[in-house]
Design a protein around this motif. Structure first.
Motif, PDB file in Angstrom:
ATOM      1  N   LEU A   3      -1.066 115.363  58.963  1.00  0.00           N
ATOM      2  CA  LEU A   3      -0.010 116.360  58.976  1.00  0.00           C
ATOM      3  C   LEU A   3      -0.592 117.609  58.336  1.00  0.00           C
ATOM      4  CD1 LEU A   3       2.967 116.708  59.739  1.00  0.00           C
ATOM      5  CD2 LEU A   3       3.542 116.125  57.386  1.00  0.00           C
ATOM      6  N   ILE A   4      -0.704 118.683  59.116  1.00  0.00           N
ATOM      7  CA  ILE A   4      -1.316 119.920  58.639  1.00  0.00           C
ATOM      8  C   ILE A   4      -0.207 120.920  58.346  1.00  0.00           C
ATOM      9  CG2 ILE A   4      -2.854 121.829  59.232  1.00  0.00           C
ATOM     10  CD1 ILE A   4      -4.396 119.848  61.021  1.00  0.00           C
ATOM     11  N   ASP A   5      -0.219 121.471  57.138  1.00  0.00           N
ATOM     12  CA  ASP A   5       0.800 122.430  56.715  1.00  0.00           C
ATOM     13  C   ASP A   5       0.366 123.844  57.107  1.00  0.00           C
ATOM     14  OD1 ASP A   5       3.034 123.534  55.586  1.00  0.00           O
ATOM     15  OD2 ASP A   5       2.386 123.251  53.517  1.00  0.00           O
ATOM     16  N   CYS A   6       0.756 124.268  58.312  1.00  0.00           N
ATOM     17  CA  CYS A   6       0.409 125.613  58.794  1.00  0.00           C
ATOM     18  C   CYS A   6       1.124 126.653  57.928  1.00  0.00           C
ATOM     19  CB  CYS A   6       0.836 125.766  60.257  1.00  0.00           C
ATOM     20  SG  CYS A   6       0.538 127.416  60.917  1.00  0.00           S
ATOM     21  N   PRO A   7       0.406 127.664  57.417  1.00  0.00           N
ATOM     22  CA  PRO A   7       1.038 128.687  56.581  1.00  0.00           C
ATOM     23  C   PRO A   7       2.084 129.505  57.333  1.00  0.00           C
ATOM     24  CG  PRO A   7      -1.361 128.872  56.490  1.00  0.00           C
ATOM     25  CD  PRO A   7      -1.037 127.847  57.518  1.00  0.00           C
ATOM     26  N   HIS A   8       2.012 129.521  58.665  1.00  0.00           N
ATOM     27  CA  HIS A   8       2.941 130.313  59.471  1.00  0.00           C
ATOM     28  C   HIS A   8       4.098 129.489  60.020  1.00  0.00           C
ATOM     29  CE1 HIS A   8      -0.178 133.348  59.305  1.00  0.00           C
ATOM     30  NE2 HIS A   8      -1.029 132.487  59.838  1.00  0.00           N
ATOM     31  N   CYS A   9       3.860 128.216  60.352  1.00  0.00           N
ATOM     32  CA  CYS A   9       4.849 127.384  61.052  1.00  0.00           C
ATOM     33  C   CYS A   9       5.391 126.228  60.223  1.00  0.00           C
ATOM     34  CB  CYS A   9       4.237 126.808  62.328  1.00  0.00           C
ATOM     35  SG  CYS A   9       3.543 128.032  63.423  1.00  0.00           S
ATOM     36  N   GLY A  10       4.740 125.895  59.112  1.00  0.00           N
ATOM     37  CA  GLY A  10       5.138 124.741  58.324  1.00  0.00           C
ATOM     38  C   GLY A  10       4.366 123.502  58.752  1.00  0.00           C
ATOM     39  N   PRO A  11       4.749 122.328  58.247  1.00  0.00           N
ATOM     40  CA  PRO A  11       4.029 121.089  58.555  1.00  0.00           C
ATOM     41  C   PRO A  11       4.108 120.733  60.039  1.00  0.00           C
ATOM     42  CG  PRO A  11       5.458 120.809  56.647  1.00  0.00           C
ATOM     43  CD  PRO A  11       5.792 122.125  57.254  1.00  0.00           C
ATOM     44  N   ARG A  12       2.945 120.436  60.616  1.00  0.00           N
ATOM     45  CA  ARG A  12       2.863 120.079  62.038  1.00  0.00           C
ATOM     46  C   ARG A  12       1.865 118.947  62.223  1.00  0.00           C
ATOM     47  NH1 ARG A  12       6.736 123.069  62.053  1.00  0.00           N
ATOM     48  NH2 ARG A  12       7.099 124.808  63.442  1.00  0.00           N
ATOM     49  N   ALA A  13       2.007 118.217  63.315  1.00  0.00           N
ATOM     50  CA  ALA A  13       1.107 117.116  63.634  1.00  0.00           C
ATOM     51  C   ALA A  13      -0.272 117.649  64.015  1.00  0.00           C
ATOM     52  CB  ALA A  13       1.675 116.290  64.779  1.00  0.00           C
ATOM     53  N   GLN A  14      -1.281 116.862  63.724  1.00  0.00           N
ATOM     54  CA  GLN A  14      -2.671 117.231  64.012  1.00  0.00           C
ATOM     55  C   GLN A  14      -2.885 117.550  65.488  1.00  0.00           C
ATOM     56  OE1 GLN A  14      -5.293 114.020  63.060  1.00  0.00           O
ATOM     57  NE2 GLN A  14      -6.960 114.833  64.282  1.00  0.00           N
ATOM     58  N   GLU A  15      -2.130 116.903  66.367  1.00  0.00           N
ATOM     59  CA  GLU A  15      -2.302 117.094  67.806  1.00  0.00           C
ATOM     60  C   GLU A  15      -2.049 118.537  68.251  1.00  0.00           C
ATOM     61  OE1 GLU A  15      -0.595 114.501  66.505  1.00  0.00           O
ATOM     62  OE2 GLU A  15      -2.050 112.950  66.985  1.00  0.00           O
TER      63      GLU A  15
END
Length: 87
Positions: A3-15
């Motif tokens: 689970l990657i916490d994108c600084p722009h979009c919030g937490p998102r799946a690696q896919e």
């Protein structure tokens, strides 16, 4: 799955992301062909934390730098490498 916490979009799946490269695999413009080959293909596979460059391909399309542990895949830090490129 990470689970990657994108600084722009919030937490998102690696896919949603594309792994681009590590900081160590950036080839200088003045590198000889032999030095470029060594940088790109003869890298060490260290244990521990390493800085990696990822792109949020299916989201904001922004570039990110992740500091990730190579054995556990635990993400230690995420920082943007520029603004988001929202559609």
């Amino acid at each position: 799955m990470m689970l990657i916490d994108c600084p722009h979009c919030g937490p998102r799946a690696q896919e949603e992301f594309t792994y681009e490269r590590t900081r160590d695999s950036v080839v200088p413009l003045d590198a000889t062909p032999a030095a470029a080959m060594a940088t790109l293909y003869a890298r060490a596979n260290p244990r521990g934390e390493e800085d990696e460059i990822w792109r949020h391909t299916l989201g904001c399309r922004g570039w990110l730098e992740l500091r990730r542990h190579r054995m556990t895949h635990a993400i230690v830090a995420v920082r943007p490498l520029g603004p988001a490129v929202l559609p």
